[in-house]
Motif scaffolding. Sequence first.
Motif, PDB file in Angstrom:
ATOM      1  N   LEU A  20      36.403  50.810  45.930  1.00 49.11           N
ATOM      2  CA  LEU A  20      37.389  50.008  45.204  1.00 49.11           C
ATOM      3  C   LEU A  20      38.765  50.399  45.695  1.00 49.11           C
ATOM      4  CD1 LEU A  20      38.636  48.214  43.038  1.00 49.11           C
ATOM      5  CD2 LEU A  20      38.158  50.001  41.354  1.00 49.11           C
ATOM      6  N   ASN A  21      39.357  49.546  46.514  1.00 53.39           N
ATOM      7  CA  ASN A  21      40.694  49.804  47.042  1.00 53.39           C
ATOM      8  C   ASN A  21      41.612  48.649  46.660  1.00 53.39           C
ATOM      9  OD1 ASN A  21      39.592  52.037  48.238  1.00 53.39           O
ATOM     10  ND2 ASN A  21      40.423  51.632  50.265  1.00 53.39           N
ATOM     11  N   VAL A  22      42.809  49.000  46.191  1.00 47.79           N
ATOM     12  CA  VAL A  22      43.819  48.002  45.856  1.00 47.79           C
ATOM     13  C   VAL A  22      44.998  48.203  46.804  1.00 47.79           C
ATOM     14  CG1 VAL A  22      45.281  47.046  44.040  1.00 47.79           C
ATOM     15  CG2 VAL A  22      43.085  48.120  43.442  1.00 47.79           C
ATOM     16  N   TRP A  23      45.458  47.109  47.413  1.00 52.54           N
ATOM     17  CA  TRP A  23      46.493  47.165  48.448  1.00 52.54           C
ATOM     18  C   TRP A  23      47.605  46.162  48.182  1.00 52.54           C
ATOM     19  CZ3 TRP A  23      46.438  50.379  52.688  1.00 52.54           C
ATOM     20  CH2 TRP A  23      45.219  50.989  53.024  1.00 52.54           C
TER      21      TRP A  23
ATOM     22  N   SER B  67      45.795  42.750  47.115  1.00 52.76           N
ATOM     23  CA  SER B  67      44.379  42.544  47.405  1.00 52.76           C
ATOM     24  C   SER B  67      43.559  43.663  46.795  1.00 52.76           C
ATOM     25  CB  SER B  67      44.144  42.530  48.918  1.00 52.76           C
ATOM     26  OG  SER B  67      44.498  43.799  49.458  1.00 52.76           O
ATOM     27  N   PHE B  68      42.263  43.391  46.643  1.00 53.80           N
ATOM     28  CA  PHE B  68      41.365  44.505  46.393  1.00 53.80           C
ATOM     29  C   PHE B  68      40.050  44.283  47.101  1.00 53.80           C
ATOM     30  CE2 PHE B  68      39.616  41.983  42.967  1.00 53.80           C
ATOM     31  CZ  PHE B  68      38.384  42.517  42.649  1.00 53.80           C
TER      32      PHE B  68
ATOM     33  N   ASP C 160      34.734  42.950  52.790  1.00 54.68           N
ATOM     34  CA  ASP C 160      35.899  42.067  52.846  1.00 54.68           C
ATOM     35  C   ASP C 160      36.553  41.979  51.472  1.00 54.68           C
ATOM     36  OD1 ASP C 160      35.356  41.615  55.480  1.00 54.68           O
ATOM     37  OD2 ASP C 160      34.285  39.732  55.140  1.00 54.68           O
ATOM     38  N   GLY C 161      37.859  41.781  51.489  1.00 51.74           N
ATOM     39  CA  GLY C 161      38.609  41.787  50.247  1.00 51.74           C
ATOM     40  C   GLY C 161      38.895  40.403  49.708  1.00 51.74           C
TER      41      GLY C 161
END
Length: 211
Positions: free
Chosen positions: A69-72, A80-81, A86-87
């Motif tokens: 779980l990455n939030v950018w 994005s997350f 793929d996000g």
Amino acid sequence: LSLGLCLTVGLSNKVLVFPYETDFSFVTLIPQKEMELRAFTLCMRVATELQGERQIILFAYRTADYDELNVWREKDGRISFYLSGDGVFFHLPPITTFRTSLCLTWESRTGLAAFWVDGKRSTYQVYKPGHTIRPKGTVLLGQDPDKHLGDLEVMQSFVGEMTDLNMWDSVLSRSLIQAWHYGHRVPKGNIFDWGNIEYELNGNVMVYHDN
């Protein structure tokens, strides 16, 4: 990166300050329960001076083989997350030098995902219905580990302030997300509760009274 055991507990009325770009500054968070998740709400208050075409990591949870779980903030300014692959990308008001309340909700059953900015919800997008986030990973603020606790990049680092990070293993209602935004009492996050959060500082991250 070695994970020491010098954990500190609780950040009530405190803010994390990431003063400049590095490849060595981050905060490790220890969840209160295993993050084997089929739904979540993640909220934080965040501010940055970083502008222009620059990736910024806002939240990173990684297991041995996957970015769970990455939030950018992306180079083009979208937020994005990513759930191990793929996000999904959202056009939101920009994160600026003034604090933004940012929440993200997702549930596996429907795949419905949305961001909330200062109490207002984006449109829903359908993303990864049926997916389960895997447990036994590591949560970092300020950096994105490209492998398990390694390969940190200056040009992805977070610079600015973060506070009031909370996470629940369910999708909170609109009224609760708005109550959190306005600083009213809401049920404590059962994964992360800022007031009782277990954390470890690495590098030059500062903990400061939140004025």
